[in-house]
Design a protein around this motif. Structure first.
Motif, PDB file in Angstrom:
ATOM      1  N   UNK A 282       0.820  -1.196   0.000  1.00 19.88           N
ATOM      2  CA  UNK A 282       0.000   0.000   0.000  1.00 19.88           C
ATOM      3  C   UNK A 282       0.858   1.251   0.000  1.00 19.88           C
ATOM      4  N   UNK A 283       0.225   2.392  -0.203  1.00 22.25           N
ATOM      5  CA  UNK A 283       0.950   3.657  -0.198  1.00 22.25           C
ATOM      6  C   UNK A 283       1.601   3.938   1.163  1.00 22.25           C
ATOM      7  N   UNK A 284       1.024   3.391   2.225  1.00 25.14           N
ATOM      8  CA  UNK A 284       1.569   3.601   3.562  1.00 25.14           C
ATOM      9  C   UNK A 284       2.580   2.529   3.961  1.00 25.14           C
ATOM     10  N   UNK A 285       2.963   1.672   3.018  1.00 24.33           N
ATOM     11  CA  UNK A 285       3.959   0.640   3.305  1.00 24.33           C
ATOM     12  C   UNK A 285       3.388  -0.656   3.821  1.00 24.33           C
ATOM     13  N   UNK A 286       2.087  -0.710   4.070  1.00 23.90           N
ATOM     14  CA  UNK A 286       1.482  -1.939   4.566  1.00 23.90           C
ATOM     15  C   UNK A 286       1.392  -2.969   3.448  1.00 23.90           C
ATOM     16  N   UNK A 287       1.314  -4.223   3.836  1.00 25.72           N
ATOM     17  CA  UNK A 287       1.085  -5.311   2.891  1.00 25.72           C
ATOM     18  C   UNK A 287      -0.416  -5.551   2.804  1.00 25.72           C
TER      19      UNK A 287
END
Length: 343
Positions: A282-287
């Motif tokens: 994701x844009x926030x670094x989450x998978x």
């Protein structure tokens, strides 16, 4: 306990400078001489303080608390150390020291000052050490509590894993059984595919360090099995960023969502539908790994099944509250389930 550190030396030196400055207003002795005396006095009392703190426990009377022993040692040492410093100042000439009024007044004033300041600072230092020990004990207890909670979470995770694996296997075998009982010619190839799937998947279910790539392999094999069961009613696709496939991923997490989509979304629909599996950062670094189907969808009043409930608990046990399972409507119809894992 009792170790002399730079902070203690700096504090003693600072107090010696302050004391020398205050005494210079009442003494005719040059400031540098007073500073030399107060530095020696501060260092001596510091050594006494730390020596009392390091006094062997077996030599301390039971009726004498450690803090009182240290306070008494500093209080008694204050006049003794002051006397030694003044003897050194007169070059060991006791007659000069004891017969001179100014020397006697200086010795008395310095002794009383060292006595009062020594007791106050000793009690303050003991209080600070007591607070430090209490904080260290609190941190130790917190670490122990975290260890126990982690062990409990691991045990709970193992229990949930044991519930999910039979749930998936029995559902798959039930699908195979339906084809066999109906005499479908696809039963033989389906059994062969199932055997190949089990040989590939079963050794990995309890292996350490499961990855998203391994989970996608299992999902692909499962969807191939289900498509053989209903070739005209199920279409599927998997789109995953190659960069996220080596990342750690809870085993059978996506499988639970895919199985739920096929069983409760596609199977009840008259014309079937499609299952789309995606995985990316994701844009926030989450998978973010999702399963969307174009089946009958989820009724607003329908309860969440055992598989999804267990999956939510597994994610929480592994990653805490930062991990989420989000269910939403899929346009134009169907359900979208997304697993969000922290970066």
């Amino acid at each position: 306990m009792g170790r002399i550190d730079l902070a203690s030396l700096a504090l003693a030196g600072g107090l010696a400078v302050v004391a020398a400055g205050m005494l210079s207003f009442t003494f005719v002795t040059p400031f540098r001489v007073l500073l030399g005396r107060t530095l020696c006095l501060a260092l001596g009392l510091l050594l006494v303080y730390h020596g009392a703190q390091r006094w062997p426990e077996r030599w301390r009377p039971r009726w004498l608390p450690r803090w009182l022993l240290t306070t008494l040692a500093v209080a008694l040492a204050a006049p003794v150390v002051t006397f030694v410093v003044y003897v050194a100042s007169v070059g060991g000439d006791l007659d000069l020291l004891l017969d001179s009024g100014p020397w006697i007044r200086g010795l008395t004033t310095t002794s009383l000052s060292a006595f009062a300041v020594g007791i106050v600072l000793t009690l303050a230092a003991l209080l600070r050490e007591r607070e430090a020990r209490a904080l260290a004990l609190e941190l130790q207890l917190e670490l122990e509590r975290s260890r126990v909670e982690r062990q409990a979470a691991e045990a709970r995770l193992a229990q949930l894993q044991a519930q999910i694996e039979p749930h998936f296997l029995f559902n798959t075998l039930a699908n195979v059984q339906a084809l066999v009982e109906s005499g479908s010619p696809r039963a033989g190839p389906l059994l062969g595919s199932l055997a190949a799937y089990l040989r590939a998947a079963m050794p990995r279910l309890h292996a350490g360090g499961p990855t998203l790539g391994e989970e996608l392999t299992r999902v692909r094999a499962y969807l191939e099995l289900m498509q053989m069961r209903m070739p005209d009613r199920l279409q599927w696709r998997i789109e995953a960023d190659a960069a996220v496939e080596p990342l750690p991923f809870p085993p059978l997490a996506l499988m639970t969502l895919v199985e739920n989509a096929v069983r409760h979304g596609i199977d009840p629909a008259e014309d079937g539908g499609q299952v789309a599996v995606t995985a990316a950062r994701g844009d926030d670094g989450t998978l973010r790994a999702s399963v969307a189907d174009t089946g009958v969808g989820l009724a607003p009043t329908a309860p969440v099944g055992t598989g999804l409930s267990n999956l939510r608990e597994r994610l929480a046990a592994l990653h805490g509250p930062a991990a989420r399972l989000v269910l939403s409507e899929h346009s134009p119809r169907g359900l979208r389930a997304e697993i969000v894992l922290p970066a």
